[in-house]
Design an enzyme around this catalytic site. Structure first.
Site, short mmCIF file in Angstrom:
data_model
loop_
_atom_site.label_atom_id
_atom_site.label_comp_id
_atom_site.label_asym_id
_atom_site.label_seq_id
_atom_site.Cartn_x
_atom_site.Cartn_y
_atom_site.Cartn_z
N PHE A 75 0.85 -1.18 0.00
CA PHE A 75 0.00 0.00 0.00
C PHE A 75 0.88 1.23 0.00
O PHE A 75 1.90 1.27 0.69
CB PHE A 75 -0.87 0.05 1.26
CG PHE A 75 -1.82 -1.10 1.42
CD1 PHE A 75 -3.00 -1.15 0.70
CD2 PHE A 75 -1.55 -2.12 2.32
CE1 PHE A 75 -3.89 -2.20 0.85
CE2 PHE A 75 -2.42 -3.18 2.48
CZ PHE A 75 -3.61 -3.22 1.74
N GLN B 116 -10.10 5.24 -2.09
CA GLN B 116 -10.37 3.81 -2.06
C GLN B 116 -9.06 3.06 -1.83
O GLN B 116 -8.12 3.13 -2.62
CB GLN B 116 -11.06 3.27 -3.31
CG GLN B 116 -11.43 1.78 -3.24
CD GLN B 116 -12.44 1.48 -2.10
OE1 GLN B 116 -13.07 2.38 -1.54
NE2 GLN B 116 -12.60 0.21 -1.75
N LEU B 117 -9.01 2.39 -0.70
CA LEU B 117 -7.85 1.58 -0.36
C LEU B 117 -7.50 0.67 -1.52
O LEU B 117 -8.38 0.08 -2.14
CB LEU B 117 -8.17 0.75 0.89
CG LEU B 117 -7.01 -0.05 1.49
CD1 LEU B 117 -6.04 0.91 2.20
CD2 LEU B 117 -7.55 -1.09 2.47
N HIS B 118 -6.21 0.55 -1.86
CA HIS B 118 -5.82 -0.34 -2.94
C HIS B 118 -4.40 -0.85 -2.71
O HIS B 118 -3.50 -0.11 -2.31
CB HIS B 118 -5.94 0.33 -4.31
CG HIS B 118 -5.22 1.63 -4.44
ND1 HIS B 118 -5.69 2.82 -3.89
CD2 HIS B 118 -4.06 1.96 -5.08
CE1 HIS B 118 -4.87 3.81 -4.19
NE2 HIS B 118 -3.86 3.30 -4.90
N LEU B 119 -4.25 -2.13 -2.97
CA LEU B 119 -2.97 -2.81 -2.82
C LEU B 119 -2.33 -2.95 -4.20
O LEU B 119 -2.91 -3.55 -5.11
CB LEU B 119 -3.19 -4.20 -2.22
CG LEU B 119 -1.95 -5.09 -2.02
CD1 LEU B 119 -1.05 -4.50 -0.94
CD2 LEU B 119 -2.38 -6.51 -1.65
#
Length: 296
Positions: free
Chosen positions: A159, A167-170
């Site tokens: 991350f 928006q959380l994103h890996l």
């Protein structure tokens, strides 16, 4: 001394809410259907990998957008992946695997939770299983992406400490860094220092402290640091030096060494800015600074 960028050997291999299929479920890439969320908390067994036994669809990089899509583009995609199927590689009960439309390497995808989590500061203790689940999915994806791209280098995932999009994103990105989109020093730094945070680090932080602790000023300060290769300790003066370095046998050998027995490679910490280092010193740094993930 240059080698073929595609010469690496290939090794074969959220939602916190329970999700129920709606009567109007939409078929999405990867053979899953778009779920509908309810308001109850997810059961502990709800995090079982639901991708086992499935096939990864062929990787087809979408065209670069002709204009900016705004800071909420990933929020929209996570909420309704069926609205842009060309942007989606794979879907699961809790996650959407999307193409990065500005890829910084041959393979660059994003693992998005379906849960609306805009930024890291919104994470709470109950999200720790989600982060571990996202890592599991990345570990499953990595060898299959390498199968689809013969000779593809191992990948790195993490991350961004201070993400630019909501928006959380890996990120899951191959280590060749072969892309016309790799244009500025920032693009190298955000994937080659601990600005890219290993998922387990944040998961453990949530389990211990109930929240993710990010020193924004310190993290943004890293963007102004000199560029250094985390695998060799080599100082990189400009983007032309980066392009030459990632094609060099020195870098290729370092990637091969780091990736022994794994498809994912993590780095932690940064290397001092130095223009002189012996091969032995470089190897010592790599041994001390590399952290390997589990086999997929």
């Amino acid at each position: 001394d240059h080698r073929d960028l595609h010469s690496f050997p290939t090794r074969r291999s959220s939602d916190l809410l329970p999700i129920q299929s709606s009567s109007a479920a939409m078929r999405l890439p990867g053979g899953s259907t778009e779920p509908a969320a309810t308001g109850a908390a997810a059961a502990s067994d709800d995090w079982e990998p639901d991708w086992q036994g499935r096939e990864l669809p062929p990787f087809v990089q979408p065209a670069r957008p002709t204009r900016s899509e705004g800071g909420d583009a990933l929020e929209k995609l996570a909420a309704n992946p069926g609205a842009a199927p060309d942007r989606v590689l794979f879907t699961t009960k809790h996650c959407v695997v999307a193409y990065d439309v500005y890829p910084k390497a041959r393979v660059h995808v994003l693992v998005l939770p379906r849960a609306p989590i805009a930024k890291p500061h919104e994470l709470i203790a109950e999200h720790a299983p989600l982060l571990r689940h996202m890592l599991q999915l990345a570990e499953w994806l990595a060898p299959r992406l390498r199968d689809q791209h013969p000779g593809l280098s191992p990948l790195r995932c993490g991350f961004h400490a201070v993400p630019s999009l909501r928006q959380l994103h890996l990120h899951l990105i191959s280590l060749d860094f072969e892309s016309a989109e790799l244009k500025r020093p920032r693009h190298w730094i955000i994937f080659n220092t601990d600005y890219l945070v290993a998922p387990l680090h944040w998961a453990e932080m949530l389990e211990q402290h109930g929240r993710v602790l990010v020193d924004r000023a310190a993290e943004e300060g890293k963007l102004k640091m000199p560029m250094v290769c985390p695998l060799t300790g080599t100082a990189l003066d400009d983007m032309e030096a980066v392009r030459k370095h990632v094609r060099s046998s020195t870098y290729q050998d370092a990637v091969s060494e780091a990736a022994t027995g794994t498809h994912l490679v993590f780095t932690r910490g940064t290397f001092p800015h130095t223009t002189t280092a012996t091969a032995a010193e470089d190897r010592a740094r790599r041994r001390g600074r590399l952290q390997h993930s589990y086999m997929s």
